[in-house]
Motif scaffolding. Structure first.
Motif: not given
Length: 173
Positions: A16-21, A23-28, A37-44, A98-104
């Motif tokens: 999940s942490g690797l997928a979070g990374i 997700a952050v890269a894709a959202s960036l 930032l939204g993807a990182a917060i979603g991962a946490v 918020t879309k990046a947050f929700g999708w992540s």
């Protein structure tokens, strides 16, 4: 925490942490720094929320087998209310996408569940409590409690109890 529970937690948190990374890269790339930032917060949020359940159930299993179910249900209900509170508190936030947050959150939830299933199926966890075995000489041990069932009927001495419950002298050939 039991070692098998720790393996399950690691087996779900690391992917999940690797997928979070990812997700952050894709959202960036797709939504800029606010998306990252939204993807990182979603991962946490996903990693913390799911880790709480594993830790709560593991701790409850040390206390009582019956308490495990109550801990799982209570942690689930608590997380639902916390998620509702989080959604209400973050309504209209413009600090991150918020879309990046929700999708992540959706993607990482699926990754966590899949990884946890894989880790659980690979764990060698007993599903029954093994009964203590009787050592070979325990049936003839004078210190053993009365009524001890003999391990090998051919080795029974007179006065011992066989597997059928009859004294060795009354059994016949």
């Amino acid at each position: 925490m039991h070692s098998s529970d720790a393996r399950i937690l690691r087996g779900a948190a690391i992917p999940s942490g690797l997928a979070g990374i990812a997700a952050v890269a894709a959202s960036l790339a797709l939504a800029g720094t606010k998306g990252a930032l939204g993807a990182a917060i979603g991962a946490v949020v996903v990693i913390v929320f799911f880790s709480i359940s594993v830790i709560a159930v593991s701790y409850a299993s040390k206390i009582s087998d019956q308490l495990m179910f109550a801990a799982a249900v209570f942690s689930y209900i608590t997380k639902i209310f916390a998620m509702f509170a989080l959604i209400i508190a973050l309504d209209g936030v413009t600090l991150w996408n918020t879309k990046a947050f929700g999708w992540s959150i959706i993607a990482l939830t699926l990754v966590w569940i899949g990884a946890e299933i894989m880790a659980t199926t690979r764990a060698k966890t007993l599903y029954v409590d093994p009964e203590p075995s009787v050592p070979n000489g325990a049936a003839n041990d004078p210190a053993a409690p009365s009524g001890t069932v003999a391990a090998h009927s051919a080795e029974n001495a007179p006065g011992t109890v066989s597997q059928s419950g009859a004294p060795a002298a009354d059994r016949g050939p």
